[in-house]
Design a protein around this motif. Structure first.
Motif, PDB file in Angstrom:
ATOM      1  N   GLN A 171     -32.068 -19.459 -39.985  1.00  0.00           N
ATOM      2  CA  GLN A 171     -32.210 -19.958 -38.621  1.00  0.00           C
ATOM      3  C   GLN A 171     -32.764 -18.837 -37.762  1.00  0.00           C
ATOM      4  N   PRO A 172     -33.430 -19.125 -36.654  1.00  0.00           N
ATOM      5  CA  PRO A 172     -33.783 -20.426 -36.094  1.00  0.00           C
ATOM      6  C   PRO A 172     -34.757 -21.189 -36.998  1.00  0.00           C
TER       7      PRO A 172
ATOM      8  N   THR B  84     -37.388 -23.894 -31.394  1.00  0.00           N
ATOM      9  CA  THR B  84     -36.268 -23.279 -30.673  1.00  0.00           C
ATOM     10  C   THR B  84     -36.747 -21.973 -30.066  1.00  0.00           C
TER      11      THR B  84
ATOM     12  N   ALA C  12     -30.238 -21.899 -30.398  1.00  0.00           N
ATOM     13  CA  ALA C  12     -30.057 -21.792 -31.848  1.00  0.00           C
ATOM     14  C   ALA C  12     -28.584 -21.919 -32.213  1.00  0.00           C
TER      15      ALA C  12
END
Length: 549
Positions: free
Chosen positions: A170-171, A186, A192
């Motif tokens: 992630q993001p 994002t 996030a």
């Protein structure tokens, strides 16, 4: 992308979590206990809140898909067919799919010791835009990639020696994660964190055997943003889950957070760059004239960061990022040294030098057809995303004060460990120590007045770092390590996380001396006014560890 962007996209922040205790003088906060699912939630309501179905993809791979009534836009799509990396433990991997077109890849490994009682770790690499599989395959995960990316070898210092670990890309658009359209992008760590929280809720709902375990959020580099934001999302939502025990929301049993060589409080960290460049342990790396030029730019840089903190305005914060990284961070690093490890001299140039050869091996291995088939994937792995980096720096997120999320988290009884390798330049120990000393919280004065302790690794029996600790707040400087502590000092890093997750047995709240009950395990002597603490920790059933960033 400039060389500095390329370097930082490797992950100038991360988070590591421990327990409701400290490495050298902290245990529980009796007035603010961490959440405990057994006393705060109705297990029946949690089980009733999610549903599952089985689907078969176009490659013939079977996936279990989990959904949750409180997160109607999210679905957890998992498989557990892989025996890669560590075939001797249970694995789960797959995606958290979001309706607007986000798809986050994760890979979970059970503990090699006792999965039913060992803690649960979430590991986040930094960047912004760097894959957490760097941590898996280079630093603290169960295996490391062989030279050339042809396969893997067992990591004897893996943190799944003592805990269950989730590695989350992630993001979105990081690593194996991807998006379907531009609207799925994002741009901030706070946004996030919302996706990470939803993932944790559905993952734990679907895997009830891990719900009750002590949970630790760990990170590194830009994880200094991610980890506080995720922790804040957890504690804020835990209050909602507790208020409505039949909602199906799980109060996540967060007990600690940990950040390694992170960027958490730019206002108190950016003045460290000329100091680190002039430091004599591994330098100085530039001449006094360069250091003076950079020092002259620091006041303007700090004023711009201060404006960002006061306004939280995207444009103001983005401008501060551009100026400070150009004239302060980059300005002091003009010599041929690795920006992540000042001990390493470059033979060609800084950009090439600051790339780790193993990074290329990881990309090669993860893009092998055999690897992709085993994971059920048909995507190209992206180690560090320029697109994600640009989104976050362009939004001003880099300079945002995520440090402000830490005191409210601590107020809920959550312990905090900030650690830093002493040879890292980009997220150096001087800046990290500066912000922890300047953090406003009820124990600030006591923390400032507490002595640094010399930490003796129980494995090497040698001084491995320095600890400062008061109540639930802890800072550790690691000797002989750069930006990636578990990579440079794997045995010491495992000692550290083992001590962190078990330290309630050895330390007394608010004390810089060992408790009476710990006297046999902790010996302290004073030499020339310096406290030397030998921490004896029983490390049982140590197996493997690998990971990075």
């Amino acid at each position: 992308m400039t060389w500095i962007q390329s370097l930082l996209s490797l992950g100038c922040l991360a988070a590591v979590v421990g327990r409701v205790a400290s490495l050298s003088g902290v245990v529980e906060n009796p007035t603010a206990q961490p959440w405990n699912v057994s006393r705060l939630a109705d297990p029946g309501s949690i089980d009733a809140a999610f549903s599952t179905k089985t689907v078969v993809d176009d490659q013939g791979l079977q996936w279990s898909v989990w959904t949750h009534v409180q997160f109607t836009d999210y679905a957890l799509r998992v498989t557990s067919n892989s025996t890669l990396c560590d075939p001797n433990v249970a694995q789960i991997h797959g995606y958290i799919d979001v309706g607007i077109g986000k798809h986050f890849f994760f890979w979970f490994f059970e503990s090699r010791r006792n999965p039913s009682t060992d803690p649960l770790f979430l590991w986040l690499n930094g960047g912004p835009g760097s894959s957490s599989l760097i941590g898996l395959f280079m630093e603290l995960g169960p295996c490391q990639v062989r030279a050339g990316g042809t396969g893997t070898t067992v990591n004897p210092y893996s943190w799944n020696s003592i805990g269950n670990i989730i590695f989350l890309d992630q993001p979105v658009d990081t690593g194996f994660s991807y998006s379907d359209n531009a609207s799925a992008a994002t741009f901030t760590s706070a946004d996030a964190a919302k996706d990470v929280y939803a993932f944790l809720q559905i993952f734990l709902a679907a895997n009830s055997q891990y719900r009750h375990l002590p949970f630790h959020t760990l990170g590194e580099s830009y994880g200094g943003h991610y980890v506080p934001a995720v922790a804040r999302a957890i504690v804020d939502n835990n209050a909602n889950a507790t208020a409505n025990a039949t909602s199906g929301l799980l109060p996540i049993n967060l007990v600690s957070i940990a950040i390694g060589n992170g960027i958490t409080d730019p206002l108190n960290q950016y003045s460290s760059y000329p100091l680190m460049a002039a430091d004599t342990k591994y330098g100085p790396i530039v001449g006094s004239d360069v250091i003076a030029t950079v020092q002259a730019a620091v006041p303007t840089c700090l004023n711009m960061i201060r404006g960002c903190y006061q306004t939280l305005n995207s444009g103001i914060c983005s401008n501060a990022t551009d100026y400070c990284n150009t004239y302060v961070l980059d300005g002091a690093f003009v010599n041929n040294r690795n920006i992540y490890d000042m001990r390493v001299k470059c033979s060609v140039n800084v950009v090439d030098c600051s790339d780790y050869p193993m990074m290329d091996d990881i990309s090669t291995y993860l893009n092998l057809n055999s690897t992709l088939v085993s994971l059920g994937l048909n995507r190209t792995f992206v180690m560090s995303s320029d697109v994600v980096y640009s989104r976050f720096t362009g939004s001003g997120d880099w300079m945002m004060p995520y440090v402000n999320d830490i005191p409210p988290v601590m107020a809920k009884g959550i312990s905090v460990l900030i650690y830093a390798g002493d040879a890292d330049y980009i997220c150096n120990w001087i800046g990290n120590k500066a912000w922890v000393l300047n953090l406003t919280w009820p124990g600030q004065r006591q923390f400032q007045n507490t002595s640094d302790l010399i930490w003796i690794s129980p494995s090497t029996k040698q001084p491995a770092g320095e600890i400062r600790s008061y109540d639930t707040f802890n800072f550790m400087k690691i000797y002989g390590a750069g930006h990636l502590v578990p990579y440079d000092q794997p045995q010491v890093a495992l000692d550290m996380i083992t001590a962190w997750t078990n330290s309630s047995k050895y330390f007394v709240k608010g004390s810089t001396e060992p408790s009476a009950s710990a006297a046999s395990d902790l010996s302290v002597s004073r030499r020339q006014g310096v406290v030397w603490a030998a921490i004896a920790i029983v490390l049982s059933s140590l197996v493997s560890i690998s990971g990075i960033f």
